[in-house]
Design a protein around this motif. Structure first.
Motif, PDB file in Angstrom:
ATOM      1  N   THR A 135      47.766  -3.326  15.416  1.00 39.74           N
ATOM      2  CA  THR A 135      47.275  -4.628  15.031  1.00 39.74           C
ATOM      3  C   THR A 135      48.172  -5.213  13.634  1.00 39.74           C
ATOM      4  O   THR A 135      48.176  -4.398  12.692  1.00 39.74           O
ATOM      5  CB  THR A 135      45.938  -4.772  14.673  1.00 39.74           C
ATOM      6  OG1 THR A 135      45.040  -4.292  15.628  1.00 39.74           O
ATOM      7  CG2 THR A 135      45.373  -6.220  14.193  1.00 39.74           C
ATOM      8  N   VAL A 136      48.755  -6.211  13.820  1.00 43.48           N
ATOM      9  CA  VAL A 136      49.286  -6.974  12.635  1.00 43.48           C
ATOM     10  C   VAL A 136      48.738  -8.417  12.155  1.00 43.48           C
ATOM     11  O   VAL A 136      48.166  -8.997  12.986  1.00 43.48           O
ATOM     12  CB  VAL A 136      50.871  -7.203  12.775  1.00 43.48           C
ATOM     13  CG1 VAL A 136      51.368  -5.615  13.235  1.00 43.48           C
ATOM     14  CG2 VAL A 136      51.043  -7.927  14.106  1.00 43.48           C
ATOM     15  N   SER A 137      48.887  -8.364  10.763  1.00 39.02           N
ATOM     16  CA  SER A 137      48.434  -9.871  10.419  1.00 39.02           C
ATOM     17  C   SER A 137      49.504 -10.685  10.174  1.00 39.02           C
ATOM     18  O   SER A 137      50.530 -10.522  10.675  1.00 39.02           O
ATOM     19  CB  SER A 137      47.708  -9.621   8.999  1.00 39.02           C
ATOM     20  OG  SER A 137      48.920  -9.433   8.123  1.00 39.02           O
ATOM     21  N   VAL A 138      49.050 -12.031  10.355  1.00 37.32           N
ATOM     22  CA  VAL A 138      50.182 -13.012   9.966  1.00 37.32           C
ATOM     23  C   VAL A 138      51.199 -13.107   9.043  1.00 37.32           C
ATOM     24  O   VAL A 138      52.153 -13.456   8.935  1.00 37.32           O
ATOM     25  CB  VAL A 138      49.551 -14.589  10.044  1.00 37.32           C
ATOM     26  CG1 VAL A 138      48.699 -14.787   8.830  1.00 37.32           C
ATOM     27  CG2 VAL A 138      50.434 -15.568  10.654  1.00 37.32           C
ATOM     28  N   ILE A 139      50.578 -12.412   7.861  1.00 39.22           N
ATOM     29  CA  ILE A 139      51.507 -12.180   6.740  1.00 39.22           C
ATOM     30  C   ILE A 139      52.102 -10.820   6.519  1.00 39.22           C
ATOM     31  O   ILE A 139      52.911 -10.629   5.368  1.00 39.22           O
ATOM     32  CB  ILE A 139      50.562 -12.719   5.473  1.00 39.22           C
ATOM     33  CG1 ILE A 139      49.296 -11.497   4.961  1.00 39.22           C
ATOM     34  CG2 ILE A 139      49.963 -14.065   5.422  1.00 39.22           C
ATOM     35  CD1 ILE A 139      48.823 -11.595   4.061  1.00 39.22           C
ATOM     36  N   ASP A 140      51.830  -9.990   7.359  1.00 43.88           N
ATOM     37  CA  ASP A 140      52.373  -8.611   7.402  1.00 43.88           C
ATOM     38  C   ASP A 140      53.927  -8.801   8.094  1.00 43.88           C
ATOM     39  O   ASP A 140      54.160  -9.540   8.746  1.00 43.88           O
ATOM     40  CB  ASP A 140      51.618  -7.619   8.061  1.00 43.88           C
ATOM     41  CG  ASP A 140      51.830  -6.249   7.336  1.00 43.88           C
ATOM     42  OD1 ASP A 140      52.784  -5.988   6.462  1.00 43.88           O
ATOM     43  OD2 ASP A 140      51.158  -5.282   7.891  1.00 43.88           O
ATOM     44  N   GLY A 141      54.520  -7.717   7.531  1.00 45.36           N
ATOM     45  CA  GLY A 141      56.004  -7.878   8.055  1.00 45.36           C
ATOM     46  C   GLY A 141      56.648  -6.984   7.259  1.00 45.36           C
ATOM     47  O   GLY A 141      56.280  -5.532   6.900  1.00 45.36           O
ATOM     48  N   LEU A 142      58.087  -7.048   7.247  1.00 48.58           N
ATOM     49  CA  LEU A 142      59.020  -5.968   6.311  1.00 48.58           C
ATOM     50  C   LEU A 142      59.966  -6.423   5.292  1.00 48.58           C
ATOM     51  O   LEU A 142      60.322  -7.871   5.536  1.00 48.58           O
ATOM     52  CB  LEU A 142      60.086  -5.500   7.752  1.00 48.58           C
ATOM     53  CG  LEU A 142      61.144  -4.389   7.438  1.00 48.58           C
ATOM     54  CD1 LEU A 142      60.392  -3.335   7.096  1.00 48.58           C
ATOM     55  CD2 LEU A 142      61.864  -4.263   8.508  1.00 48.58           C
TER      56      LEU A 142
END
Length: 465
Positions: A135-142
């Motif tokens: 699961t990933v959030s809309v603000i998560d990333g790299l």
């Protein structure tokens, strides 16, 4: 923070001298012709092992994804394992032109080092591949950053998963540029590449670690000092999407196994959660335009998926260039990448990142992702995706480089790459053919390789025929 991921080093681990399809099939025929002399038991063993021949993973990854569960990211063949260090004092060295596989924990920063001279520009691409079940959030990333030994910041790039919150491979890049307009990061010595998640708290995201693929490249200086400004005049009009009957091209499952495309109308079939990779050779002076269309469904489902289909364009260094997101309500919908300037060395001087990223010739990567949430309203598919790719403008001579890039030839377009784009033959099969051409292998091994290549070619060309 920028909206979508950017980045590829498809040539790392891929053979540069690509033979033509006729030569490839001829070699396969020679190898398969030896089957009559092989005992039945050996032939059965060869057939059983053909699907596991090295070099086929990138080509077959997308095929398995189209059949059911989306395939995980396909790393470059022979990618070396490297562990990210919590302290720069322990950072392991990255060698330009070599692909590495690593891991990013859910919190904290990991670092790697790279040795650079005082003349070449350098780029480090980092591709994060979360598990398809995470699961990933809309603000998560790299987030990827580069610093010199004195702690000066050379670059920072942040990429996110987008509004659909669908886990998929995203890429960010770091760079060290030698420029008369930049006083820092010009010395020879050790530089540090730091990687972390864009949302350090990980709120709304799974705590699982993400797989990473890292690749560093160097670009030599030019013989003549170039302009300090970007070209001001170029055709910025949005062209009409290319028309015509779509031809089947199955996308690869990673940058290293991206399926070559040239100008044309191409069809692929995606399952929710699947990501596919293509590469388009773009020479100096030429402009790339692309439109992605998601076909209608007869599933009977209703609803609307925001960001159902993402199309991201990366440059030859796997740096983000542009992207477009397409919503979906069960009826056909499409979106086009914004107009891009012709490929020019001087584009790097532009204040607009999108223009600055179109700074060198080579393979540009189109990466398409169908959001996992599409299945909630419209079923498991597969869903028809059409890519309309146009490459316009006349090719021109590029800058005169002093020295060679690493990997060699990455910032140019070769005749072999043009042929591969016309034929749609990915680099993974070429690596297998190299094993045959080099020689020094026994009949049994040759048979295994030959059957493996036959399997790959049959699966690639079967749907189109």
């Amino acid at each position: 923070m920028r909206g979508r991921g950017r980045t590829a080093w498809g040539r790392a681990g891929a053979w540069q001298g690509r033979p033509s399809v006729a030569v490839r099939l001829g070699l396969v025929g020679v190898v398969l012709g030896a089957t009559a002399a092989v005992a039945p038991g050996q032939a059965a063993l060869a057939a059983a092992g053909a699907s596991g021949v090295s070099g086929t993973s990138g080509a077959l990854g997308a095929a398995s994804g189209a059949a059911g569960t989306p395939s995980p990211y396909a790393f470059a063949d022979g990618a070396r394992s490297v562990e990210g260090a919590r302290s720069t004092a322990d950072a392991e060295l990255l060698k330009p032109g070599t692909a590495y596989k690593s891991s990013l924990p859910s919190s904290g920063k990991v670092s790697y080092s790279i040795e650079l001279d005082a003349a070449s520009d350098a780029y480090v691409s980092v591709t994060a591949a979360p598990s398809p079940d995470s699961t990933v959030s809309v603000i998560d990333g790299l987030r990827v950053s580069v610093q010199d030994a004195e702690g000066n910041s050379c670059s920072v790039d942040t990429e996110s998963f987008g509004a659909a919150r669908s886990p998929h491979p995203i890429a960010a890049w770091g760079m060290r540029e030698i420029s008369p307009t930049k006083a820092l990061c010009r010395k020879a010595g050790t530089y540090y590449v730091s990687v972390e998640r864009a949302d350090p708290k990980g709120e709304g995201s799974s705590p699982d670690a993400w797989d990473l693929e890292l690749l560093a490249m160097t670009e030599p200086r030019t013989a003549k000092t170039g302009p300090t400004g970007a070209p001001e005049v170029w055709n910025s009009a949005t062209p009409q999407p290319l028309q015509g009957k779509a031809e089947r091209r199955r996308g690869g499952a990673g940058f290293a196994g991206a399926t070559p495309l040239d100008q044309g109308v191409w069809r692929d079939y995606l399952r929710p959660g699947q990501t596919v990779f293509y590469e388009v050779p773009v020479d100096w002076g030429r402009q790339l335009h692309a439109t992605a269309e998601l076909g209608s469904t007869d599933s009977g489902g209703t609803g609307y998926t925001t960001g159902a289909l993402d199309l991201v364009l990366y440059n030859p260094a796997r740096g983000h260039v542009a992207d477009v997101s397409v919503g979906y309500d069960g009826d056909q919908n499409s979106g086009s990448l914004p107009p891009l300037p012709p490929v020019d060395h001087a584009n790097r001087n532009a204040p607009v990142e999108q223009v600055g990223a179109v700074r060198f010739a080579g393979s540009y990567y189109l990466v398409a992702h169908l959001a996992k949430s599409v299945a909630d309203s419209f079923g498991d598919g597969p869903f028809a995706m059409t890519l309309r790719v146009r490459v316009s403008g006349a090719a021109k001579s590029g800058p005169e480089y002093v020295g060679e890039s690493e990997p060699a030839g990455v910032f140019e377009v070769s005749d072999q790459e043009r042929e591969a784009a016309a034929e749609g033959v990915a680099g993974g099969g070429d690596t297998t053919m190299r094993a045959v051409a080099v020689g020094g292998i026994g009949t049994g091994s040759a048979l295994l390789v030959g059957l493996g290549v036959w399997t790959v070619m049959a699966r690639r060309r079967g749907p189109a025929q």
